[in-house]
Design a protein around this motif. Structure first.
Motif, PDB file in Angstrom:
ATOM      1  N   PRO A   1      37.241  89.244  43.780  1.00  0.00           N
ATOM      2  CA  PRO A   1      37.090  90.593  43.176  1.00  0.00           C
ATOM      3  C   PRO A   1      35.733  91.142  44.651  1.00  0.00           C
ATOM      4  CG  PRO A   1      36.832  90.373  41.505  1.00  0.00           C
ATOM      5  CD  PRO A   1      36.771  88.965  41.820  1.00  0.00           C
ATOM      6  N   PRO A   2      35.247  91.993  45.441  1.00  0.00           N
ATOM      7  CA  PRO A   2      34.300  92.208  46.213  1.00  0.00           C
ATOM      8  C   PRO A   2      33.157  93.198  45.490  1.00  0.00           C
ATOM      9  CG  PRO A   2      36.638  93.672  46.629  1.00  0.00           C
ATOM     10  CD  PRO A   2      36.984  93.176  44.946  1.00  0.00           C
ATOM     11  N   THR A   3      32.560  92.134  46.324  1.00  0.00           N
ATOM     12  CA  THR A   3      30.706  92.528  45.550  1.00  0.00           C
ATOM     13  C   THR A   3      30.277  93.124  46.514  1.00  0.00           C
ATOM     14  OG1 THR A   3      30.095  90.363  46.373  1.00  0.00           O
ATOM     15  CG2 THR A   3      31.403  90.857  44.304  1.00  0.00           C
ATOM     16  N   GLY A   4      28.855  93.493  46.035  1.00  0.00           N
ATOM     17  CA  GLY A   4      27.894  94.006  47.719  1.00  0.00           C
ATOM     18  C   GLY A   4      27.782  95.817  47.907  1.00  0.00           C
ATOM     19  N   GLN A   5      27.303  95.882  48.375  1.00  0.00           N
ATOM     20  CA  GLN A   5      27.342  97.507  49.110  1.00  0.00           C
ATOM     21  C   GLN A   5      28.175  97.514  49.915  1.00  0.00           C
ATOM     22  OE1 GLN A   5      25.170  98.033  52.041  1.00  0.00           O
ATOM     23  NE2 GLN A   5      24.828  99.771  52.281  1.00  0.00           N
ATOM     24  N   TYR A   6      29.764  97.068  50.035  1.00  0.00           N
ATOM     25  CA  TYR A   6      30.704  97.864  50.437  1.00  0.00           C
ATOM     26  C   TYR A   6      32.124  97.614  49.486  1.00  0.00           C
ATOM     27  CZ  TYR A   6      27.592  98.412  54.757  1.00  0.00           C
ATOM     28  OH  TYR A   6      26.717  99.449  55.404  1.00  0.00           O
ATOM     29  N   ALA A   7      31.876  96.595  48.437  1.00  0.00           N
ATOM     30  CA  ALA A   7      33.055  96.592  47.935  1.00  0.00           C
ATOM     31  C   ALA A   7      33.728  98.105  47.144  1.00  0.00           C
ATOM     32  CB  ALA A   7      32.175  96.140  46.340  1.00  0.00           C
ATOM     33  N   GLY A   8      33.407  98.453  47.087  1.00  0.00           N
ATOM     34  CA  GLY A   8      34.400  99.901  46.735  1.00  0.00           C
ATOM     35  C   GLY A   8      34.416 100.377  48.023  1.00  0.00           C
ATOM     36  N   LEU A   9      34.568 100.625  48.816  1.00  0.00           N
ATOM     37  CA  LEU A   9      35.183 100.868  49.990  1.00  0.00           C
ATOM     38  C   LEU A   9      36.188  99.764  50.656  1.00  0.00           C
ATOM     39  CD1 LEU A   9      35.214 102.337  52.900  1.00  0.00           C
ATOM     40  CD2 LEU A   9      33.781 100.691  53.788  1.00  0.00           C
ATOM     41  N   LYS A  10      36.230  98.548  49.758  1.00  0.00           N
ATOM     42  CA  LYS A  10      37.165  97.295  50.234  1.00  0.00           C
ATOM     43  C   LYS A  10      37.857  97.703  49.378  1.00  0.00           C
ATOM     44  CE  LYS A  10      38.668  93.365  50.655  1.00  0.00           C
ATOM     45  NZ  LYS A  10      37.758  91.298  50.840  1.00  0.00           N
ATOM     46  N   TYR A  11      38.051  98.655  47.683  1.00  0.00           N
ATOM     47  CA  TYR A  11      38.522  98.421  47.359  1.00  0.00           C
ATOM     48  C   TYR A  11      39.684  99.918  47.414  1.00  0.00           C
ATOM     49  CZ  TYR A  11      37.483  95.515  43.156  1.00  0.00           C
ATOM     50  OH  TYR A  11      37.408  94.725  42.636  1.00  0.00           O
ATOM     51  N   ILE A  12      39.032 100.317  47.916  1.00  0.00           N
ATOM     52  CA  ILE A  12      39.293 102.320  48.724  1.00  0.00           C
ATOM     53  C   ILE A  12      40.760 102.078  49.203  1.00  0.00           C
ATOM     54  CG2 ILE A  12      39.527 104.191  49.657  1.00  0.00           C
ATOM     55  CD1 ILE A  12      36.544 104.649  48.419  1.00  0.00           C
TER      56      ILE A  12
END
Length: 302
Positions: A51-62
């Protein structure tokens, strides 16, 4: 052709999602459910194990979910149209195959170019950049990385533009990061058939230098605020055309610059993250930079 870089792999997965979704519309409900399930698997496989983590995790999910959803919707629309107009199923396979071949070709680095220096022309000077240097090349708004296997699309495109090294590419800025690439360069020079440029290369002090930059004279390149400061913690030599400045603190940090070619500048700097520069004398740091600068110029010149 291999290895396939990450951007190319993602595009191939989107093509697979499109194909599976389109075929789902061409079969009965039993097959439709199975094929739509297959279409959902790639984004789950990308996000679930790591799972993506860090500041840009949400952006990667999107990005992953958004791109996958778009590919699925397009596939469903195309598949529905093909079924309505009784178009043969093999057309979908042909479309996906052509798209996949194009994507793979886009990141294919020919043997004639693979491992060979890239000829570039900057500020009226012809240079030859070894792929091990992982150079970032800028030409106007175009930015590419040469030699990095995780950026094979860039690598392949630069090879095509240079006709596999037969003609130089015009660029206006070159970025090199010795501290990050010295391991690859050292490995290349330790083999049975080292490249010709290895005669000019030495891991020390190359591995301690943060950046080598060739850029238009208008590019800042070094901290002008430090240069304009009257503080005693800044050791300055020369002028804004050819000179150097060192920040004397717990870690000595230096920038050295001189003209390069037509209206460009060559700038070399240390890193404040390398412990070797802790409490280092300014002259010693400058000497390391000058040696690396001359080494780099010798490597990329013929």
């Amino acid at each position: 052709m291999f290895p396939i870089d990450e951007p190319t792999l993602h595009i191939l997965l989107l093509i697979g999602i499109f194909l599976s979704s389109a075929l789902a519309m061409c079969f009965s409900w039993n097959w439709r459910v199975l094929l739509l399930f297959v279409a959902i698997c790639p984004p789950v496989a990308l996000l679930w194990p790591d799972p993506p983590t860090g500041q840009y995790a949400g952006l990667k999910y999107i990005l992953v979910i958004g791109a996958s959803s778009a590919a699925m919707v397009i596939g469903i629309v195309v598949g529905s149209l093909l079924r309505r107009f009784a178009v043969a199923h093999w057309v979908l396979g042909a479309i996906a195959a052509v798209a996949a071949i194009f994507v793979l070709w886009h990141q294919y680095v020919p043997n004639a170019c693979f491992g060979s220096p890239l000829p570039v022309r900057i500020a009226g000077v012809d240079l030859f950049i070894p792929p091990e240097m992982r150079a970032r090349l800028e030409a106007g708004e175009s930015v590419s990385t040469f030699g990095a296997m995780d950026r094979k699309s860039d690598y392949a495109r630069l090879c095509r533009e240079s006709r596999n090294g037969a003609r130089p590419i015009e660029v206006d800025t070159i970025w090199l990061w010795p501290a990050s690439t010295h391991a690859a360069m050292t490995t290349a020079c330790s083999g049975n058939s080292p490249p010709a440029w290895c005669g000019s290369y030495s891991p020390d002090p190359y591995r301690h230098i943060d950046r080598v930059l060739i850029a238009p004279a208008s590019h800042p390149g070094f901290p002008r605020d430090y240069w304009n400061s009257g503080s005693a913690k800044y050791d300055k030599q020369g002028d804004l055309t050819e000179g150097s400045i060192c920040l004397m603190s717990s870690v000595t940090q230096c920038w050295i610059w001189r003209p390069f070619g037509d209206d460009s500048r060559l700038i070399v700097s240390t890193s404040n993250l390398d412990k070797i520069f802790a409490d280092m004398a300014v002259e010693e740091a400058r000497d390391m930079i000058v040696k690396t600068r001359e080494m780099t110029v010798s490597i990329i010149s013929r």
